[in-house]
Design an enzyme around this catalytic site. Structure first.
Site, mmCIF file in Angstrom:
data_model
loop_
_atom_site.group_PDB
_atom_site.id
_atom_site.type_symbol
_atom_site.label_atom_id
_atom_site.label_comp_id
_atom_site.label_asym_id
_atom_site.label_seq_id
_atom_site.Cartn_x
_atom_site.Cartn_y
_atom_site.Cartn_z
ATOM 1 N N GLU A 179 -5.948 0.913 -8.440
ATOM 2 C CA GLU A 179 -6.627 0.331 -7.281
ATOM 3 C C GLU A 179 -5.624 -0.541 -6.550
ATOM 4 O O GLU A 179 -4.850 -1.246 -7.188
ATOM 5 C CB GLU A 179 -7.767 -0.593 -7.735
ATOM 6 C CG GLU A 179 -8.997 0.103 -8.173
ATOM 7 C CD GLU A 179 -9.615 -0.572 -9.384
ATOM 8 O OE1 GLU A 179 -9.245 -1.724 -9.695
ATOM 9 O OE2 GLU A 179 -10.437 0.068 -10.038
ATOM 10 N N TYR A 198 3.452 3.853 -4.112
ATOM 11 C CA TYR A 198 2.640 4.747 -4.945
ATOM 12 C C TYR A 198 2.657 6.180 -4.399
ATOM 13 O O TYR A 198 2.775 7.143 -5.166
ATOM 14 C CB TYR A 198 1.197 4.241 -5.020
ATOM 15 C CG TYR A 198 1.045 2.891 -5.692
ATOM 16 C CD1 TYR A 198 1.817 2.542 -6.797
ATOM 17 C CD2 TYR A 198 0.114 1.953 -5.244
ATOM 18 C CE1 TYR A 198 1.679 1.304 -7.417
ATOM 19 C CE2 TYR A 198 -0.035 0.721 -5.862
ATOM 20 C CZ TYR A 198 0.757 0.409 -6.939
ATOM 21 O OH TYR A 198 0.609 -0.803 -7.552
HETATM 22 C C1 LIG Z 1 4.694 -3.774 -4.046
HETATM 23 C C2 LIG Z 1 5.976 -4.306 -4.665
HETATM 24 C C3 LIG Z 1 5.845 -4.214 -6.192
HETATM 25 C C4 LIG Z 1 7.145 -3.433 -4.222
HETATM 26 O O1 LIG Z 1 8.301 -3.883 -4.902
HETATM 27 P P1 LIG Z 1 9.740 -3.900 -4.186
HETATM 28 O O2 LIG Z 1 10.765 -4.214 -5.200
HETATM 29 O O3 LIG Z 1 9.691 -4.753 -2.985
HETATM 30 O O4 LIG Z 1 9.844 -2.352 -3.801
HETATM 31 P P2 LIG Z 1 11.114 -1.566 -3.259
HETATM 32 O O5 LIG Z 1 12.165 -2.507 -2.781
HETATM 33 O O6 LIG Z 1 11.494 -0.575 -4.297
HETATM 34 O O7 LIG Z 1 10.486 -0.884 -1.992
HETATM 35 C C5 LIG Z 1 9.481 0.087 -2.097
HETATM 36 C C6 LIG Z 1 9.302 0.748 -0.756
HETATM 37 O O8 LIG Z 1 8.586 -0.141 0.125
HETATM 38 C C7 LIG Z 1 9.387 -0.462 1.249
HETATM 39 N N1 LIG Z 1 9.311 -1.914 1.465
HETATM 40 C C8 LIG Z 1 9.102 -2.864 0.508
HETATM 41 N N2 LIG Z 1 9.106 -4.082 1.091
HETATM 42 C C9 LIG Z 1 9.337 -3.880 2.415
HETATM 43 C C10 LIG Z 1 9.436 -4.764 3.526
HETATM 44 N N3 LIG Z 1 9.303 -6.084 3.390
HETATM 45 N N4 LIG Z 1 9.680 -4.214 4.752
HETATM 46 C C11 LIG Z 1 9.803 -2.873 4.919
HETATM 47 N N5 LIG Z 1 9.700 -1.977 3.879
HETATM 48 C C12 LIG Z 1 9.470 -2.488 2.650
HETATM 49 C C13 LIG Z 1 10.816 -0.103 0.885
HETATM 50 O O9 LIG Z 1 11.557 0.252 2.022
HETATM 51 C C14 LIG Z 1 10.628 1.044 -0.060
HETATM 52 O O10 LIG Z 1 10.474 2.239 0.665
HETATM 53 P P3 LIG Z 1 11.403 3.508 0.294
HETATM 54 O O11 LIG Z 1 11.286 3.664 -1.203
HETATM 55 O O12 LIG Z 1 10.786 4.643 1.047
HETATM 56 O O13 LIG Z 1 12.773 3.144 0.707
HETATM 57 C C15 LIG Z 1 6.262 -5.772 -4.224
HETATM 58 O O14 LIG Z 1 6.122 -5.870 -2.818
HETATM 59 C C16 LIG Z 1 5.344 -6.802 -4.854
HETATM 60 O O15 LIG Z 1 5.628 -7.327 -5.928
HETATM 61 N N6 LIG Z 1 4.215 -7.131 -4.200
HETATM 62 C C17 LIG Z 1 3.275 -8.115 -4.716
HETATM 63 C C18 LIG Z 1 2.500 -7.559 -5.887
HETATM 64 C C19 LIG Z 1 1.697 -6.343 -5.476
HETATM 65 O O16 LIG Z 1 1.064 -6.337 -4.441
HETATM 66 N N7 LIG Z 1 1.721 -5.313 -6.348
HETATM 67 C C20 LIG Z 1 0.928 -4.119 -6.153
HETATM 68 C C21 LIG Z 1 -0.369 -4.334 -6.811
HETATM 69 S S1 LIG Z 1 -1.467 -2.981 -6.672
#
Ligand SMILES: CC(C)(COP(=O)(O)OP(=O)(O)OC[C@H]1O[C@@H](n2cnc3c(N)ncnc32)[C@H](O)[C@@H]1OP(=O)(O)O)[C@@H](O)C(=O)NCCC(=O)NCCS
Length: 150
Positions: free
Chosen positions: A110, A122
């Site tokens: 979710e 995802y």
């Molecule tokens: C969701 C989360 C885990 C992603 O982790 P992350 O280390 O930032 O992810 P990545 O750097 O590997 O990026 C994943 C993708 O999102 C995009 N992305 C992530 N942050 C971005 C930003 N601020 N601006 C633009 N694109 C972004 C990246 O470009 C990447 O795309 P690609 O794989 O097509 O190049 C992180 O944002 C997070 O911890 N969020 C808070 C917790 C959360 O919401 N978790 C999900 C719960 S369901």
């Protein structure tokens, strides 16, 4: 954040790891999951959690619960200072390996509808939308996603 990505390690999360981040779960990891819930998760034989580290510092973690060949992705959280640097991708890649090693066929999760980066991540790993739960979170709907692993 500038860091050497080749130095990032992914290992199975243990209680020492959890204790290391207990003080910063609220500020650096969005207080997404509390210490007590994570402790319970790590104690469960059905849960698998991975942790990403650089030079011993925890910069992200992710986990799933599985029963037989079905799993639920419980969370994936990257330290605020290390987001958008590929750690989420790296954790997901390793979660996929763990799921495949356990012969998981279906994975559910979710996610808040406004969480665009998580949804993007995802989908990149093959999850697709299967439903919507209105007002599931305090300020948002939940998108239900599923992944089928052959
Ligand atoms: C969701 C989360 C885990 C992603 O982790 P992350 O280390 O930032 O992810 P990545 O750097 O590997 O990026 C994943 C993708 O999102 C995009 N992305 C992530 N942050 C971005 C930003 N601020 N601006 C633009 N694109 C972004 C990246 O470009 C990447 O795309 P690609 O794989 O097509 O190049 C992180 O944002 C997070 O911890 N969020 C808070 C917790 C959360 O919401 N978790 C999900 C719960 S369901």
């Amino acid at each position: 954040m500038d860091f050497d990505k080749s130095k990032v390690t992914i290992t199975i999360m243990d209680f020492n790891d959890l204790n290391q981040i207990s003080d910063c779960l609220q500020n650096e990891f969005d207080n997404f999951w509390t210490y007590d819930i994570l402790k319970e998760e790590l104690s469960s034989e059905h849960s698998t959690y991975l942790v990403a580290k650089i030079d011993g510092q925890i910069i992200g973690f992710a986990g799933f619960k599985n029963i037989f060949n079905e799993a639920e992705l419980m969370n994936i959280i990257v330290h605020k200072s290390f987001r958008n640097c590929g750690i989420g991708n790296l954790l997901m890649k390793n979660i996929m390996l763990e799921l495949k090693a356990r012969k998981i066929a279906t994975v559910h999760l979710e996610v808040a509808k406004n969480n665009i980066y998580a949804i993007h991540l995802y989908k990149k790993f093959g999850f697709y939308e299967v439903g919507l739960r209105k007002n599931y979170y305090k300020n948002d709907d939940a998108i239900l996603m599923e992944l089928t692993i052959n």
